[in-house]
Design a protein around this motif. Structure first.
Motif, PDB file in Angstrom:
ATOM      1  N   PRO A 125       0.833  -1.213   0.000  1.00  0.00           N
ATOM      2  CA  PRO A 125       0.000   0.000   0.000  1.00  0.00           C
ATOM      3  C   PRO A 125       0.865   1.259   0.000  1.00  0.00           C
ATOM      4  CG  PRO A 125      -0.642  -1.532   1.737  1.00  0.00           C
ATOM      5  CD  PRO A 125       0.682  -1.993   1.225  1.00  0.00           C
ATOM      6  N   GLN A 126       0.266   2.359  -0.380  1.00  0.00           N
ATOM      7  CA  GLN A 126       0.979   3.628  -0.371  1.00  0.00           C
ATOM      8  C   GLN A 126       1.149   4.142   1.056  1.00  0.00           C
ATOM      9  OE1 GLN A 126      -1.140   6.320  -2.915  1.00  0.00           O
ATOM     10  NE2 GLN A 126      -0.583   5.233  -4.803  1.00  0.00           N
ATOM     11  N   LYS A 140      -1.605   5.306   4.221  1.00  0.00           N
ATOM     12  CA  LYS A 140      -2.816   4.506   4.376  1.00  0.00           C
ATOM     13  C   LYS A 140      -2.726   3.658   5.641  1.00  0.00           C
ATOM     14  CE  LYS A 140      -4.276   4.131  -0.442  1.00  0.00           C
ATOM     15  NZ  LYS A 140      -4.685   3.202  -1.523  1.00  0.00           N
ATOM     16  N   LYS A 141      -3.902   3.286   6.137  1.00  0.00           N
ATOM     17  CA  LYS A 141      -3.959   2.498   7.368  1.00  0.00           C
ATOM     18  C   LYS A 141      -3.372   1.111   7.173  1.00  0.00           C
ATOM     19  CE  LYS A 141      -7.203   0.953  10.921  1.00  0.00           C
ATOM     20  NZ  LYS A 141      -8.637   0.899  11.332  1.00  0.00           N
ATOM     21  N   GLU A 142      -3.531   0.541   5.960  1.00  0.00           N
ATOM     22  CA  GLU A 142      -3.044  -0.816   5.698  1.00  0.00           C
ATOM     23  C   GLU A 142      -1.521  -0.882   5.622  1.00  0.00           C
ATOM     24  OE1 GLU A 142      -5.139   0.783   3.766  1.00  0.00           O
ATOM     25  OE2 GLU A 142      -7.097  -0.148   4.176  1.00  0.00           O
ATOM     26  N   ARG A 143      -0.869   0.270   5.506  1.00  0.00           N
ATOM     27  CA  ARG A 143       0.585   0.281   5.340  1.00  0.00           C
ATOM     28  C   ARG A 143       1.298  -0.324   6.549  1.00  0.00           C
ATOM     29  NH1 ARG A 143       4.389   1.597   1.154  1.00  0.00           N
ATOM     30  NH2 ARG A 143       6.375   1.907   2.216  1.00  0.00           N
TER      31      ARG A 143
END
Length: 266
Positions: A151-152, A155-158
């Protein structure tokens, strides 16, 4: 005069017997020669097969050493070096792309080594080296997949991606090193050749990479220690004396509540 035929018969019979015995001896010798030549030919074929398989095992080990024993640790060292660089700087970009190149090349070499193992070796998966190798190759492919689809930033998923990528990469590196040791043991068992020298050299390499890995975390701290203890610290401390004195002069003097409020709003 009547001549007896018995001596003639005896001579003829003995001649035939001697000829038969001689021919049987010649045939027996020819059979022995054919058997010995066939045996030597089969032994040479077996020897050639063993030599070819030994070479294949050596090439397989070299490919996997270059993949999991050299390129992957180098990729880890480069990406750890880019963390302390300024984001977006030239140094950060160079180290990041080096990390990507090292890891992609290691995946390619691991794929070639795995394909070579499936094609030329007996894969019964009845020993630790083959079992670890199969699990390791699956983890390598998963790590490459996770690395490409990151992910960039922002972002929360990073954060979750980084944790997964870090844990999986650490496991792959450790299992790769362990599997090289099991491969050296399997090579010695299969070919009866000594692997002591290669084991020592690989241990020295792993130890050196481990020291660099630990040294990266302590490098900045060591630099700070040198500045504090060195002569520059004395110069900087002498230069800071007037500033500290001025700061002391500006500090409010202890006083009552009224004076404290006056000092606060003045």
């Amino acid at each position: 005069m009547h001549i007896s035929c018995k001596p003639v018969h005896i001579v003829v019979a003995s001649f035939y017997v001697s000829v038969l015995l001689f021919s049987e001896c010649i045939a027996h010798e020819e059979e022995e020669n054919q058997f010995s030549s066939h045996k030597s030919t089969s032994q040479n074929k077996v020897y050639k097969v063993n030599q070819q398989k030994t070479s294949d095992i050596a090439v397989h080990g070299l490919l996997l050493w270059a993949s999991t024993g050299l390129l992957m640790p180098l990729g880890i060292l480069t990406i750890r070096g880019s963390i302390k660089a300024e984001p977006g700087s030239t140094r950060s970009k160079v180290l990041f792309y080096l990390h990507v190149c090292f890891q992609m090349l290691s995946v390619l070499l691991a794929t070639v080594g795995a394909a070579m193992s499936l094609k030329k070796f007996e894969n019964s998966f009845d020993n630790n080296h083959q079992k670890l190798g199969l699990a390791l190759y699956g983890a390598i492919l998963m790590q490459a997949f996770v690395g490409f689809f990151r992910p960039q930033r922002g972002k929360k998923e990073r954060s979750y991606w980084y944790l997964l990528h870090w844990i999986l990469g650490t496991i792959v590196s450790l299992v790769g090193v362990i599997n090289i040791y099991t491969g050296l043991k399997a090579y010695h068992k299969r070919t009866l050749k000594s692997t002591t020298l290669w084991t020592i050299l690989f241990t020295v390499e792993v130890s050196f990479i481990g020291l660099i890995y630990l040294f990266q975390d302590k490098l900045e701290y060591m630099k700070k220690q040198g500045v504090i203890v060195g002569s520059e610290s004395n110069v900087s401390s002498n230069q800071d004396i007037p500033q500290r004195q001025n700061q002391k002069e500006l500090l409010p003097v202890a006083c009552g509540k009224r004076n404290a409020l006056e000092n606060l709003f003045d």
